[in-house]
Structure formats: structure tokens, C-alpha cells
Scaffold this motif. Structure first.
Motif, PDB file in Angstrom:
ATOM      1  N   THR A 151       0.825  -1.204   0.000  1.00  0.00           N
ATOM      2  CA  THR A 151       0.000   0.000   0.000  1.00  0.00           C
ATOM      3  C   THR A 151       0.865   1.262   0.000  1.00  0.00           C
ATOM      4  N   LEU A 152       1.993   1.217   0.710  1.00  0.00           N
ATOM      5  CA  LEU A 152       2.890   2.371   0.733  1.00  0.00           C
ATOM      6  C   LEU A 152       3.425   2.679  -0.654  1.00  0.00           C
ATOM      7  N   TYR A 153       3.862   1.666  -1.392  1.00  0.00           N
ATOM      8  CA  TYR A 153       4.354   1.887  -2.751  1.00  0.00           C
ATOM      9  C   TYR A 153       3.230   2.300  -3.691  1.00  0.00           C
ATOM     10  N   LYS A 154       2.022   1.853  -3.426  1.00  0.00           N
ATOM     11  CA  LYS A 154       0.888   2.290  -4.235  1.00  0.00           C
ATOM     12  C   LYS A 154       0.640   3.787  -4.036  1.00  0.00           C
ATOM     13  N   TRP A 155       0.760   4.265  -2.782  1.00  0.00           N
ATOM     14  CA  TRP A 155       0.631   5.707  -2.534  1.00  0.00           C
ATOM     15  C   TRP A 155       1.728   6.488  -3.246  1.00  0.00           C
ATOM     16  N   LYS A 156       2.947   5.928  -3.258  1.00  0.00           N
ATOM     17  CA  LYS A 156       4.057   6.598  -3.935  1.00  0.00           C
ATOM     18  C   LYS A 156       3.779   6.739  -5.430  1.00  0.00           C
ATOM     19  N   ASP A 157       3.237   5.705  -6.052  1.00  0.00           N
ATOM     20  CA  ASP A 157       2.911   5.771  -7.476  1.00  0.00           C
ATOM     21  C   ASP A 157       1.823   6.788  -7.748  1.00  0.00           C
ATOM     22  N   HIS A 491     -12.535 -13.918  11.447  1.00  0.00           N
ATOM     23  CA  HIS A 491     -11.500 -14.876  11.825  1.00  0.00           C
ATOM     24  C   HIS A 491     -11.081 -15.847  10.720  1.00  0.00           C
ATOM     25  N   ARG A 492     -11.926 -16.155   9.750  1.00  0.00           N
ATOM     26  CA  ARG A 492     -11.582 -17.171   8.745  1.00  0.00           C
ATOM     27  C   ARG A 492     -10.487 -16.624   7.821  1.00  0.00           C
ATOM     28  N   ILE A 493      -9.327 -17.262   7.830  1.00  0.00           N
ATOM     29  CA  ILE A 493      -8.207 -16.764   7.033  1.00  0.00           C
ATOM     30  C   ILE A 493      -8.382 -17.148   5.578  1.00  0.00           C
ATOM     31  N   LYS A 494      -7.870 -16.287   4.704  1.00  0.00           N
ATOM     32  CA  LYS A 494      -7.873 -16.536   3.262  1.00  0.00           C
ATOM     33  C   LYS A 494      -6.432 -16.457   2.776  1.00  0.00           C
ATOM     34  N   LEU A 495      -6.005 -17.485   2.064  1.00  0.00           N
ATOM     35  CA  LEU A 495      -4.627 -17.506   1.572  1.00  0.00           C
ATOM     36  C   LEU A 495      -4.375 -16.374   0.583  1.00  0.00           C
ATOM     37  N   SER A 496      -5.402 -15.975  -0.157  1.00  0.00           N
ATOM     38  CA  SER A 496      -5.217 -14.881  -1.105  1.00  0.00           C
ATOM     39  C   SER A 496      -4.989 -13.544  -0.410  1.00  0.00           C
ATOM     40  N   LEU A 497      -5.300 -13.451   0.884  1.00  0.00           N
ATOM     41  CA  LEU A 497      -5.078 -12.226   1.658  1.00  0.00           C
ATOM     42  C   LEU A 497      -3.870 -12.369   2.565  1.00  0.00           C
ATOM     43  N   GLY A 498      -2.997 -13.313   2.270  1.00  0.00           N
ATOM     44  CA  GLY A 498      -1.800 -13.479   3.077  1.00  0.00           C
ATOM     45  C   GLY A 498      -2.051 -14.154   4.414  1.00  0.00           C
ATOM     46  N   GLY A 499      -3.044 -15.028   4.485  1.00  0.00           N
ATOM     47  CA  GLY A 499      -3.344 -15.714   5.733  1.00  0.00           C
ATOM     48  C   GLY A 499      -4.114 -14.878   6.720  1.00  0.00           C
ATOM     49  N   LEU A 500      -4.827 -13.841   6.267  1.00  0.00           N
ATOM     50  CA  LEU A 500      -5.612 -12.982   7.147  1.00  0.00           C
ATOM     51  C   LEU A 500      -7.078 -13.101   6.790  1.00  0.00           C
ATOM     52  N   SER A 501      -7.938 -12.766   7.747  1.00  0.00           N
ATOM     53  CA  SER A 501      -9.363 -12.686   7.467  1.00  0.00           C
ATOM     54  C   SER A 501      -9.649 -11.350   6.781  1.00  0.00           C
ATOM     55  N   PRO A 502     -10.849 -11.189   6.173  1.00  0.00           N
ATOM     56  CA  PRO A 502     -11.141  -9.913   5.506  1.00  0.00           C
ATOM     57  C   PRO A 502     -11.009  -8.692   6.417  1.00  0.00           C
ATOM     58  N   LEU A 503     -11.535  -8.775   7.648  1.00  0.00           N
ATOM     59  CA  LEU A 503     -11.420  -7.618   8.548  1.00  0.00           C
ATOM     60  C   LEU A 503      -9.982  -7.398   8.993  1.00  0.00           C
ATOM     61  N   GLU A 504      -9.242  -8.486   9.284  1.00  0.00           N
ATOM     62  CA  GLU A 504      -7.833  -8.337   9.656  1.00  0.00           C
ATOM     63  C   GLU A 504      -7.024  -7.746   8.510  1.00  0.00           C
ATOM     64  N   TYR A 505      -7.368  -8.123   7.281  1.00  0.00           N
ATOM     65  CA  TYR A 505      -6.652  -7.584   6.117  1.00  0.00           C
ATOM     66  C   TYR A 505      -6.899  -6.084   5.980  1.00  0.00           C
ATOM     67  N   ARG A 506      -8.123  -5.643   6.212  1.00  0.00           N
ATOM     68  CA  ARG A 506      -8.408  -4.205   6.128  1.00  0.00           C
ATOM     69  C   ARG A 506      -7.724  -3.440   7.253  1.00  0.00           C
ATOM     70  N   GLN A 507      -7.681  -4.033   8.440  1.00  0.00           N
ATOM     71  CA  GLN A 507      -6.975  -3.375   9.529  1.00  0.00           C
ATOM     72  C   GLN A 507      -5.482  -3.292   9.246  1.00  0.00           C
ATOM     73  N   PHE A 508      -4.952  -4.335   8.608  1.00  0.00           N
ATOM     74  CA  PHE A 508      -3.529  -4.324   8.249  1.00  0.00           C
ATOM     75  C   PHE A 508      -3.229  -3.241   7.211  1.00  0.00           C
ATOM     76  N   LEU A 509      -4.167  -2.998   6.284  1.00  0.00           N
ATOM     77  CA  LEU A 509      -3.981  -1.962   5.276  1.00  0.00           C
ATOM     78  C   LEU A 509      -4.329  -0.576   5.798  1.00  0.00           C
ATOM     79  N   GLY A 510      -4.924  -0.511   6.963  1.00  0.00           N
ATOM     80  CA  GLY A 510      -5.280   0.787   7.531  1.00  0.00           C
ATOM     81  C   GLY A 510      -6.554   1.367   6.976  1.00  0.00           C
ATOM     82  N   ILE A 511      -7.454   0.533   6.470  1.00  0.00           N
ATOM     83  CA  ILE A 511      -8.696   1.040   5.886  1.00  0.00           C
ATOM     84  C   ILE A 511      -9.918   0.474   6.598  1.00  0.00           C
ATOM     85  N   ALA A 512      -9.723  -0.166   7.762  1.00  0.00           N
ATOM     86  CA  ALA A 512     -10.868  -0.701   8.506  1.00  0.00           C
ATOM     87  C   ALA A 512     -10.623  -0.506   9.990  1.00  0.00           C
ATOM     88  N   ALA A 513     -11.725  -0.424  10.734  1.00  0.00           N
ATOM     89  CA  ALA A 513     -11.611  -0.231  12.174  1.00  0.00           C
ATOM     90  C   ALA A 513     -11.150  -1.499  12.853  1.00  0.00           C
TER      91      ALA A 513
END
Length: 513
Positions: A151-157, A491-513
């Protein structure tokens, strides 16, 4: 009780739609089939309808109502079965009786996910400055901001464009000069590859020429007799061991079938007789009738031989393909364009939403689920679980989804199939008021909404199929579906999200509470 204007509107629409009762009732939502026909007969007789309101008398006693509702509850909560068994009433009337005697039958469980606002432009600009200054590594800068490195490199682009200097350019080693022996071995390998490809090409071409096979056929699926014909045709060009190895045919089998082919056709006379019988009987005799006809004057012949010879001679009885029944009566209105076009990827949340309805069959009755799924990470934004697949089921789910973006400028594309739930006035008015864009799949094409169908498959495989629901009530099952979806989001992890659940993935990207 309907006013004069309501009745006139129904009769005029009934005439406009070619006197189609079902289409008229679906369009207006009223009246019953018999009432509409009575109004039309009155209009045809008098060229007008009585003024004022028409008060209808109750046709059924309280005892009949109670019997109908009890039959519906006892026999699997199926309205069609109840109407067929009792002979009354119509579906709309039965629904009203069920609501009156059993209000719990329309219970629903509604859930939604609340997301936080995206990062401001000042925060993005500060993170990009820290990245370009190289005081810290990109991973450390991303951790301080609370986002991922991607996400950081995406902001740079977005801020500086893609023309960024390559700080870590690896210098590739130049290849060493190969020796003469290595070059000769490589040349021999290339020659063998060319010979193998030429053999493959000749086999496919000859199979198409002699056996009338497609060029893309798998040669290993041919019969041993067909393989023998191919080998005889190519023995002058390629060696016998190569042909036998490529076609996976034993040497003994090849010589056996070759000897059989040289003996000639032992069924030549029988073949001509079968063709003559087929043509003399108007091309309408199948292999059973041909076998019966041969038994009269030709002697005993195996039925399998007759069937095989007719197949080889392509003696096929012409039949009319029956038209498959379909209740489809045309489009209610013009369907919107398929904007998603099977592209279920989204660069950010709230860009593409998918929705559909799935059914669960239980001993206690049927339960229906209507979710709204975000293509960005598969998050279930909102969902509604109920016992009827009606307009209220999907409208309640849409209202809950709209609340999640009430304070956000994002206005996603909402993709669905061509069901009537997504073409009724209630759905259209909500979409227009929320400024959402509609998108629909093609008629009868479920792959156009494959991502939503995939969610239904995962849900049923993990929660529904492998369990016994005999002693489970409808309310308990709806609560379990609601609990599963909340677990799926959190809680259900998805391999396409790097082993994170949808809410955990959004929190990791900084776009979810």
C-alpha cells in the motif's frame, strides 16, 4: 378493497400485456387471478367498471384458515404443497394467513459491517516523503503508518508516478562461452525435438484424414484398430518403434489387428442387407427393429453386431428434439449492462459489490440468505436471513449495506442476476436514492456472478452439508448462519489475503476499524 382507479389500472394493463394474468399481477402486486378476470369480464360487458370501492366478502371460514396454516407448518412449510393438497387458497392469501396465525415465520436476522474512513491525503503525502528520503526502510515506514508495504508503494505511485529510480538494480552475470561439445549436444536435442514434433503433427493429420478425427484429439483414446491404421499409413516415414511408443500400443496388438484387417470384411454381405432394410423402411428402423427383420430371413445375428454395423454405416434414425419446459415469459423491463463482466477484482473497498439469494432446505422448512459481498477482499458487507425470498429480504439487506457507506464518497457498482427481486420498484428506488450503479448478469449465466456463487459454496461446504439438522428449528438455523458469517468476516483466514481474514486484512492496510 380496491378503488375505481386501481381496478381500471389493472384492467388496462391486463389488456396491454396480452391478457397475461401472471405478468399483470407481478407488475402491480395485486389483485388475485380470479378478481382480475372478473374485473375484465365486467369491463368487456359494460365498457366500464362500477365506481367507488369494491368490498370483497371473506370466502373462507376461520376453520379453513386454521387447517391451511396447520398443513403449511406440518408439511415442510411449502405453500405450493399446501395449495395442491387442499385446493385453496391463492399464494398471496395463504401468506397473509401465515402472517396472521404464525408471525414468527417471518423472523429475520440482519447484520452489517461498519468500516472506517480512508487515510487523508496529508497522511499519504507524509508517508511517501519518509519513503523517498530513505531514512528508514520501506517496511519500517509502513509499520509506523499502520499499512502494508504494498500500500505504501501504491501511494508513492499515485503521488509521484511510476517513474521511480531503481535503488537496488542487480547486475546479472554474463554467460560463459559454451564449448563445442555442449553446442553439439544442444543441437542433437533440438533435432530430437523437431523429429518428435513432426511425428505428432503427422499422426494428428493422418488421424483427421483417415479416421475423421479432430486435430485436437488425444491419440491415446483411439482404439487399437484405429492405431493400427495410423501406423500402417506412416510406416514409410517414421520408424515402427517410435510410432508404437507414441500411440502406447503393444507390438503384438499391432500385428494382431494388422492381420485382422488383411482378412477383409466378414460382414460385407450383412452390411449391405442392413443398409437395404434401413432405406426400404423410410429410415425409421433402429437396431432393434433391424435385428428383428434380419431374424425372419437372414438367420441368427447378434444384436450387438447389428448395432455396431449401423453405427459404422452412420444409419441414424432422425428424431425431433423435445423443447425443454421453461416458465420464462420475457423481461419485465430493460436490464442494465453487465459492468463487472466477470472481473471480480477491485483495487479498493466499495468499488464492486455482488449479491444473490441462496436456499437452505431443512426438515423444519426452508431458509434463504441474501448477502452483499465486496470484491476487494470478499468481505460480507451486509446480509439478511429469512424464511421467504421476497422483496423485503433483499431490500433490508440493501438498506444495511447503504448504511455502511453513508458517510463515505464511495458509490459502488452493485452486480446481481436478472431476478425479479432486483427489478422491483422498492429495489430501484433505493439504488437511485443512494446513487448506486446497477449491473446484471446475462440471462441464465451463473458464471457471470461466480464470486458470489463461490461464497455460497464455501458456506454450505463448511457449515451446512456435513451436519444433521433434524432437530433444528428455523430460528436456530438462522442464528447459526449469522454466527458463521461473522466468523467468516472476522476470523476465517484466506490464503489470497496473506493468511488474514477480511477484517484483519483491512486493519492491516489501515482502511478498517
Amino acid at each position: 378493497m380496491y378503488s375505481y382507479a386501481d381496478r381500471m389500472r389493472a384492467v388496462q394493463l391486463y389488456i396491454k400485456l396480452g391478457k397475461r394474468v401472471g405478468a399483470t399481477i407481478r407488475k402491480l402486486g395485486y389483485p388475485t387471478k380470479n378478481a382480475l378476470k372478473d374485473w375484465y369480464r365486467e369491463y368487456e360487458r359494460r365498457h366500464d367498471l362500477p365506481g367507488g370501492y369494491v368490498r370483497t366478502k371473506p370466502w373462507y371460514s376461520d376453520e379453513q384458515k386454521r387447517v391451511a396454516v396447520e398443513h403449511y407448518l406440518i408439511h415442510g412449510r411449502c405453500q405450493a404443497a399446501t395449495m395442491k393438497a387442499l385446493g385453496y387458497p391463492c399464494r398471496i392469501t395463504l401468506s397473509a394467513w401465515i402472517d396472521e396465525y404464525d408471525p414468527e415465520a417471518r423472523r429475520r436476522v440482519v447484520g452489517k459491517i461498519v468500516t472506517s474512513k480512508p487515510r487523508s491525503e496529508q497522511q499519504k503525502r507524509a508517508a511517501v516523503i519518509d519513503l523517498c528520503s530513505r531514512r528508514e526502510s520501506a517496511r519500517e515506514v509502513a509499520q509506523e503508518v499502520g499499512i502494508s508495504r504494498q500500500t505504501l508503494y501504491k501511494w508513492k505511485d499515485q503521488q509521484l508516478g511510476h517513474e521511480a529510480p531503481a535503488y537496488m538494480t542487480h547486475r546479472r552475470d554474463l554467460p560463459q562461452t559454451a564449448s563445442r561439445g555442449e553446442l553439439e549436444r544442444e543441437l542433437d536435442a533440438l533435432r530430437r525435438d523437431v523429429q518428435r514434433l513432426q511425428l505428432e503433427h503427422d499422426l494428428l493429420t493422418k488421424a483427421n484424414e483417415l479416421l475423421k478425427k479432430d486435430l485436437g484429439i488425444d491419440l491415446r483414446l483411439l482404439t487399437n484398430r484405429e492405431k493400427t491404421l495410423l501406423i500402417d499409413a506412416l510406416r514409410q516415414i517414421h520408424a515402427l518403434p517410435e510410432l508404437l511408443a507414441r500411440l502406447d500400443l503393444a507390438r503384438s496388438s499391432y500385428f494382431y489387428h494388422r492381420a485382422q484387417l488383411r482378412l477383409g470384411d466378414r460382414y460385407a454381405e450383412l452390411r449391405q442387407t442392413i443398409v437395404a432394410l434401413f432405406e426400404a423402411n423410410h429410415h425409421c428402423y433402429g437396431y432393434r427393429r433391424i435385428h428383428a427383420a434380419l431374424a425372419k430371413g437372414y438367420g441368427h445375428v447378434s444384436e450387438k453386431i447389428v448395432r455396431r454395423l449401423m453405427k459404422q454405416e452412420q444409419l441414424i434414425v432422425a428424431t425431433v428434439k423435445r423443447r425443454r419446459y421453461s416458465s420464462y415469459q420475457g423481461e419485465l423491463d430493460v436490464a442494465p449492462e453487465n459492468l463487472v463482466n466477470r472481473d471480480f477484482q477491485a483495487a479498493a473497498p466499495n468499488k464492486k459489490w455482488l449479491t444473490d439469494i441462496t436456499e437452505f432446505q431443512l426438515p423444519a422448512g426452508k431458509v434463504y440468505l441474501s448477502p452483499m459481498i465486496d470484491c476487494f477482499d470478499g468481505l460480507v458487507v451486509s446480509w439478511t436471513v429469512g424464511t421467504r425470498p421476497d422483496a423485503e429480504l433483499v431490500n433490508t439487506m440493501l438498506d444495511a449495506a447503504i448504511e455502511t457507506i453513508a458517510e463515505s464518497p464511495d458509490r459502488p457498482v452493485v452486480h446481481s442476476d436478472r431476478g425479479a427481486h432486483y427489478r422491483w420498484p422498492g429495489w430501484l428506488s433505493r439504488m437511485h436514492k443512494a446513487d448506486l450503479t446497477r449491473s446484471m448478469s446475462r440471462k441464465g449465466c451463473s458464471p457471470d456472478n461466480a464470486a458470489c456463487e463461490g461464497f455460497f459454496g464455501r458456506l454450505k461446504n463448511e457449515m451446512y452439508y456435513h451436519r444433521n439438522w433434524i432437530n433444528t428449528t428455523l430460528g436456530e438455523f438462522m442464528q447459526q448462519v449469522d454466527s458463521y458469517i461473522r466468523w467468516y468476516n472476522q476470523h476465517r483466514i484466506k490464503l489470497s489475503l496473506g493468511g488474514l481474514s477480511p477484517l484483519e486484512y483491512r486493519q492491516f492496510l489501515g482502511i478498517a476499524a
